[in-house]
Design a protein around this motif. Structure first.
Motif, short mmCIF file in Angstrom:
data_model
loop_
_atom_site.label_atom_id
_atom_site.label_comp_id
_atom_site.label_asym_id
_atom_site.label_seq_id
_atom_site.Cartn_x
_atom_site.Cartn_y
_atom_site.Cartn_z
N TYR A 23 -7.07 18.78 27.17
CA TYR A 23 -8.12 19.64 27.56
C TYR A 23 -9.48 18.78 28.03
O TYR A 23 -10.39 19.00 27.64
N SER A 24 -9.02 17.86 28.86
CA SER A 24 -9.93 17.14 29.87
C SER A 24 -10.95 16.56 28.72
O SER A 24 -11.88 16.03 29.06
N SER A 25 -10.33 16.02 27.65
CA SER A 25 -11.12 15.23 26.51
C SER A 25 -11.06 13.59 26.78
O SER A 25 -9.77 13.37 27.26
N GLU A 26 -12.06 13.14 26.80
CA GLU A 26 -12.02 11.77 26.86
C GLU A 26 -11.84 10.78 25.46
O GLU A 26 -12.05 9.48 25.37
N LYS A 27 -11.97 11.79 24.27
CA LYS A 27 -11.69 11.22 22.97
C LYS A 27 -10.57 10.30 22.85
O LYS A 27 -9.47 10.49 23.34
N VAL A 28 -10.89 9.55 22.03
CA VAL A 28 -9.67 8.57 21.45
C VAL A 28 -9.38 8.98 20.05
O VAL A 28 -10.37 8.60 19.24
N LEU A 29 -8.13 8.93 19.48
CA LEU A 29 -7.57 9.05 18.39
C LEU A 29 -8.05 8.11 17.26
O LEU A 29 -7.90 6.89 17.65
N GLN A 30 -8.72 8.36 16.34
CA GLN A 30 -9.17 7.38 15.17
C GLN A 30 -8.75 7.87 13.79
O GLN A 30 -8.13 9.22 13.77
N MET A 31 -8.53 7.01 13.06
CA MET A 31 -7.93 7.65 11.74
C MET A 31 -8.51 6.63 10.68
O MET A 31 -8.97 5.46 10.80
N SER A 32 -8.43 7.23 9.31
CA SER A 32 -8.67 6.33 8.10
C SER A 32 -7.91 7.07 7.06
O SER A 32 -7.53 7.97 7.09
N TYR A 33 -7.68 6.23 5.98
CA TYR A 33 -7.07 7.07 4.84
C TYR A 33 -8.10 8.04 4.30
O TYR A 33 -9.27 7.88 4.30
N ALA A 34 -7.50 9.01 3.67
CA ALA A 34 -8.30 10.13 3.06
C ALA A 34 -8.73 9.98 1.65
O ALA A 34 -7.77 9.00 1.10
N ASN A 35 -9.62 10.39 1.05
CA ASN A 35 -10.14 10.10 -0.30
C ASN A 35 -9.04 10.70 -1.25
O ASN A 35 -8.83 10.13 -2.26
N TYR A 36 -8.54 11.92 -0.75
CA TYR A 36 -7.40 12.41 -1.46
C TYR A 36 -6.00 11.85 -1.04
O TYR A 36 -5.70 12.28 0.24
N GLN A 37 -5.31 11.53 -1.72
CA GLN A 37 -3.92 11.10 -1.41
C GLN A 37 -2.66 11.98 -1.84
O GLN A 37 -2.56 12.09 -3.36
N GLY A 38 -1.66 12.32 -1.08
CA GLY A 38 -0.64 12.95 -1.52
C GLY A 38 -0.77 14.49 -1.31
O GLY A 38 -1.95 14.97 -1.42
N LYS A 39 0.41 15.10 -1.34
CA LYS A 39 0.48 16.44 -0.90
C LYS A 39 -0.15 17.41 -2.10
O LYS A 39 -0.97 18.23 -2.05
N ASP A 73 0.90 -1.16 -0.11
CA ASP A 73 0.04 0.00 -0.02
C ASP A 73 0.82 1.21 0.31
O ASP A 73 1.92 1.28 0.68
N THR A 74 0.70 2.06 -0.92
CA THR A 74 1.48 3.28 -0.98
C THR A 74 0.95 4.70 -0.60
O THR A 74 1.58 5.64 -0.54
N ARG A 75 -0.39 4.56 0.29
CA ARG A 75 -1.16 5.81 0.54
C ARG A 75 -0.34 6.16 1.55
O ARG A 75 0.24 5.70 2.52
N THR A 76 -0.36 7.53 1.59
CA THR A 76 0.39 8.52 2.90
C THR A 76 -0.37 9.37 3.56
O THR A 76 -0.12 10.22 4.52
N THR A 77 -1.72 9.56 2.93
CA THR A 77 -2.62 10.79 3.68
C THR A 77 -3.71 10.18 4.49
O THR A 77 -4.48 9.33 4.20
N LEU A 78 -3.84 10.74 5.71
CA LEU A 78 -4.69 10.06 6.68
C LEU A 78 -5.76 11.30 6.97
O LEU A 78 -5.30 12.12 6.83
N MET A 79 -7.00 10.81 7.28
CA MET A 79 -7.90 11.66 8.31
C MET A 79 -7.82 11.26 9.60
O MET A 79 -8.21 10.23 10.24
N ILE A 80 -7.25 12.22 10.47
CA ILE A 80 -7.19 11.85 11.79
C ILE A 80 -8.55 12.42 12.46
O ILE A 80 -8.95 13.42 12.17
#
Length: 112
Positions: free
Chosen positions: A76-92, A2-9
Motif C-alpha cells: 500500500y505504498s507504505s514506508e512503515k517498518v514492522l515492529q513488535m513486542s510481547y503482548a500483555n495477555y499471553q496465550g489463546k 521464555d515461554t511467551r507466544t503472543t505478540l503485538m505486531i
C-alpha cells in the motif's frame, strides 16, 4: 526459557485487512497461529496499526520475529517498518477471555 507466544505486531499499514495480515503471516509461518485480532477503526473501516497474534509455539514466534522484525511492509505504498513486542495477555485462552466481552463483539461479524 521464555515461554511467551503472543505478540503485538505494530506499524501495520492502515489499509491492510485481516485477510492480508493472515496471508502475510502465513507466508512466513504457515498455519502456525491460533489467534489474530487486527484492531479496527470502526468509523473509517481501516485498521489502527496494530494486531495481537498468538503463535502455536515459541519457535514459531521466534521464526517470525527473526525474519520480519524491522522489515518494511512494502504494501500500500507504505514506508512503515514492522515492529513488535510481547503482548500483555499471553496465550489463546487469555486473549479470548479478554476480547469476548469487548465492544468488538457488537461490530460487523467480519471484524470479530
Amino acid at each position: 526459557l521464555d515461554t511467551r507466544t503472543t505478540l503485538m505486531i505494530k506499524n501495520i499499514p492502515n489499509k491492510m485487512s485481516d485477510e492480508d495480515l493472515m496471508q502475510f503471516i502465513n507466508r512466513v509461518c504457515p498455519r502456525r497461529i491460533d489467534f489474530m485480532y487486527l484492531r479496527m477503526d470502526f468509523q473509517n473501516g481501516c485498521n489502527v496499526g496494530y494486531a495481537f497474534v498468538n503463535f502455536i509455539t515459541v519457535e514459531d514466534l521466534l521464526h517470525f520475529a527473526q525474519t520480519q522484525l524491522g522489515v518494511k511492509w512494502n504494501m500500500y505504498s507504505s514506508e512503515k517498518v514492522l515492529q513488535m513486542s510481547y503482548a500483555n495477555y499471553q496465550g489463546k485462552e487469555a486473549l479470548v477471555e479478554k476480547f469476548k466481552n469487548s465492544c468488538i463483539m457488537d461490530e460487523r461479524e467480519g471484524w470479530r
